[in-house]
Design an enzyme around this catalytic site. Structure first.
Site, PDB file in Angstrom:
ATOM      1  N   LYS A 182       1.415  -1.416  -0.212  1.00 35.03           N
ATOM      2  CA  LYS A 182       0.120   0.011  -0.099  1.00 35.03           C
ATOM      3  C   LYS A 182       0.594   1.215  -0.048  1.00 35.03           C
ATOM      4  O   LYS A 182       0.380   2.166  -0.598  1.00 35.03           O
ATOM      5  CB  LYS A 182      -0.760   0.077   1.481  1.00 35.03           C
TER       6      LYS A 182
HETATM    7  C1  LIG Z   1      -4.526  -4.907   0.777  1.00 42.07           C
HETATM    8  C2  LIG Z   1      -4.104  -5.732   0.891  1.00 42.07           C
HETATM    9  C3  LIG Z   1      -4.140  -6.866   0.286  1.00 42.07           C
HETATM   10  C4  LIG Z   1      -5.149  -6.973  -0.908  1.00 42.07           C
HETATM   11  O1  LIG Z   1      -5.464  -5.317  -1.591  1.00 42.07           O
HETATM   12  P1  LIG Z   1      -6.112  -5.411  -2.476  1.00 42.07           P
HETATM   13  O2  LIG Z   1      -5.922  -4.050  -3.601  1.00 42.07           O
HETATM   14  O3  LIG Z   1      -7.082  -4.771  -2.014  1.00 42.07           O
HETATM   15  O4  LIG Z   1      -7.097  -6.233  -3.444  1.00 42.07           O
HETATM   16  C5  LIG Z   1      -3.405  -8.345  -0.126  1.00 42.07           C
HETATM   17  N1  LIG Z   1      -2.462  -8.200   1.084  1.00 42.07           N
HETATM   18  C6  LIG Z   1      -2.245  -6.888   2.485  1.00 42.07           C
HETATM   19  C7  LIG Z   1      -1.006  -7.215   2.832  1.00 42.07           C
HETATM   20  C8  LIG Z   1      -2.845  -5.649   2.307  1.00 42.07           C
HETATM   21  O5  LIG Z   1      -2.787  -4.675   3.043  1.00 42.07           O
END
Ligand SMILES: *Cc1c(COP(=O)(O)O)cnc(C)c1O
Length: 464
Positions: free
Chosen positions: A112
């Site tokens: 993220k």
């Molecule tokens: C947010 C997240 C996901 C899922 O990603 P999306 O974009 O919501 O599908 C998977 N793994 C981790 C570690 C995350 O922080």
């Protein structure tokens, strides 16, 4: 470059306004009116370039007039300067034909950061130029919130409030949200699960009086700028493994469908991606849907991969919009059925369109633990539970997909130390730059799952 809503009833916006607005006023999500493409030669020229240069070339066509070339290049440079790896998104080989794309070298150790660090810089430049300020409210299953707080802490044009489900995030995730002491960032521990947090966030956006009053802005994965930032590493990974001269496939640990949808955008831009494989945990609404069982909410069951404990995947609406031939009315109707009846069936034509791009797999809790243990032994790779789900599905799928399989490692194992140690017997240490996280004081407000209470708290705590 213009952006339109997936429900067809909101005004078209520029990139900058789309980014600052988040959710469209008709309840839909913004998507580009047309998806720009890169030629075979443009894509071939990306191989071996620094990550920041690839980022500039891939994202530039989507930004339009909102930022100048120089501004945009500087924003990108600042966004990724704090990463703990010069390659930003390094690739590692796991097995024959199977690669791991490490997306956890940012300040909060999850993918993220790629989007959030960029958004922080984009917001700062745009708001400064306009002489405006905004209130950012986000809902998180753990990683978005810490990434947002890290990206916006100390910025004077922005107040940030992050709702997370009380008791349902890992200690590292919680501490990353509650330990920053800057007065413009606020962690709110809400009673309920992630879907409840996300529902209250949507309610706030649909309360237009509140929304205008506090100048509400969203940075959840529905924000187009976040999806866009994530398109970049599909290009960097694929070109370093031979694209556009050969096809590649990706497996993506999926919750809200933001990360994998970025892969779809890369494919539409011309990157030769064969399969995009959705990997889910036991909260498997997407896997059930892609298996032809309709899109139906269940109860969210807490898992050892909490960032994927999601039953309604917001960004899936963007995939549906394209699968239904960009018919905003049809999407609005489906979303209405989801709200009133808890689910809907996907038409045959739309299912066929989805299956041309996406495949899927589901991994149980036991299988997740077994995968963590297996890969620690087989390749010395300590995987976080989310990444382990991806690798497990990617390994099963790589025979049936064209080209090398690239699985996205979405978080660092040290972000989920208890689950990783339990499965593998190995304690994953935090990188040295974060070693004192457990000693820093926490600052958090426990809050009820109630719209009026939340709005009141936010009004009282924003700076004017
Ligand atoms: C947010 C997240 C996901 C899922 O990603 P999306 O974009 O919501 O599908 C998977 N793994 C981790 C570690 C995350 O922080």
């Amino acid at each position: 470059m213009k952006y339109i809503s997936t429900r067809g009833q909101a005004p078209e916006l520029s990139f900058e306004d789309t980014m600052l607005t988040g959710l469209a006023r008709d309840g839909g999500l913004y998507v580009p009116a047309e998806i720009p493409t890169l030629s075979h030669d443009d894509i071939a020229a990306l191989a071996g370039l620094p990550y920041e240069e690839i980022a500039f070339r891939v994202m530039r066509p989507f930004v339009g007039d909102s930022f100048s070339d120089d501004e945009f290049a500087e924003i990108i440079a600042k966004a990724y300067a704090g990463f703990g790896h010069d390659a930003r998104a390094p690739l590692k080989q796991l097995n024959e034909g199977h690669f791991l794309l490490e997306l956890f070298h940012g300040p909060t150790l999850a993918f993220k950061d790629f989007a959030m660090q960029l958004i922080g810089q984009l917001f700062q430049v745009a708001l400064k130029r306009r002489g405006e300020r905004v209130t950012i409210v986000g809902a998180t299953s753990g990683d978005t919130g810490s990434a947002a707080i890290e990206a916006f802490r100390g910025l004077d044009a922005v107040d940030v409030f992050i709702l997370y489900p009380h008791g349902r995030v890992s200690e590292v995730q919680r501490r990353q949200m509650t330990t920053p002491q800057e007065p413009n960032v606020h962690a709110l521990a809400m009673d309920g699960d992630f879907d409840a947090c996300q529902a209250r966030l949507k309610d706030m956006f649909n309360d237009f009086a509140f929304r205008d009053d506090v100048r509400l802005a969203g940075v959840n994965s529905i924000n187009w700028a976040r999806v866009l930032a994530q398109v970049v590493y599909y290009f960097s990974a694929a070109t370093s493994l031979g694209a556009p001269h050969r096809e590649v496939s990706f497996t993506v640990p999926t919750g809200n469908f933001g990360d994998i949808f970025a892969g779809y955008i890369a494919k539409r831009m011309g990157l030769p991606i064969d399969r995009l494989v959705v990997a889910t945990n036991q909260n498997d609404i997407l896997h059930r849907c892609l298996s032809g069982q309709g899109y139906r909410k269940g109860d969210t069951i807490p898992s050892i991969s909490p960032s994927m404990d999601i039953q309604v995947s917001s960004n899936f609406e963007r995939a549906l919009f394209d699968a239904y031939g960009r018919d905003g009315g049809a999407v609005a109707q489906l979303m209405d059925e989801l709200k009133t009846q808890g689910g809907f069936d996907v038409s045959q034509g739309a299912m066929q369109a989805l299956r041309e791009t996406y495949a899927s797999g589901r991994v149980s809790e036991d299988e997740t633990r077994a995968a963590i243990a297996h890969w620690a032994k087989a390749s010395g790779e300590l995987l976080c539970p989310h990444s382990a789900i991806g690798v497990d599905v990617g390994e099963a799928m790589r025979g049936s997909a064209a080209g090398p399989m690239i699985t996205l490692a979405t978080a660092h194992p040290a972000k989920f130390p208890a689950a990783v140690q339990d499965a593998s017997g190995i304690h994953p240490p935090l990188p040295p730059r974060m070693a004192d996280l457990y000693e820093r004081p926490e600052r958090v407000t426990r809050i009820a799952n109630d719209l009026a209470t939340l709005e009141d708290h936010i009004r009282k705590n924003i700076r004017t």
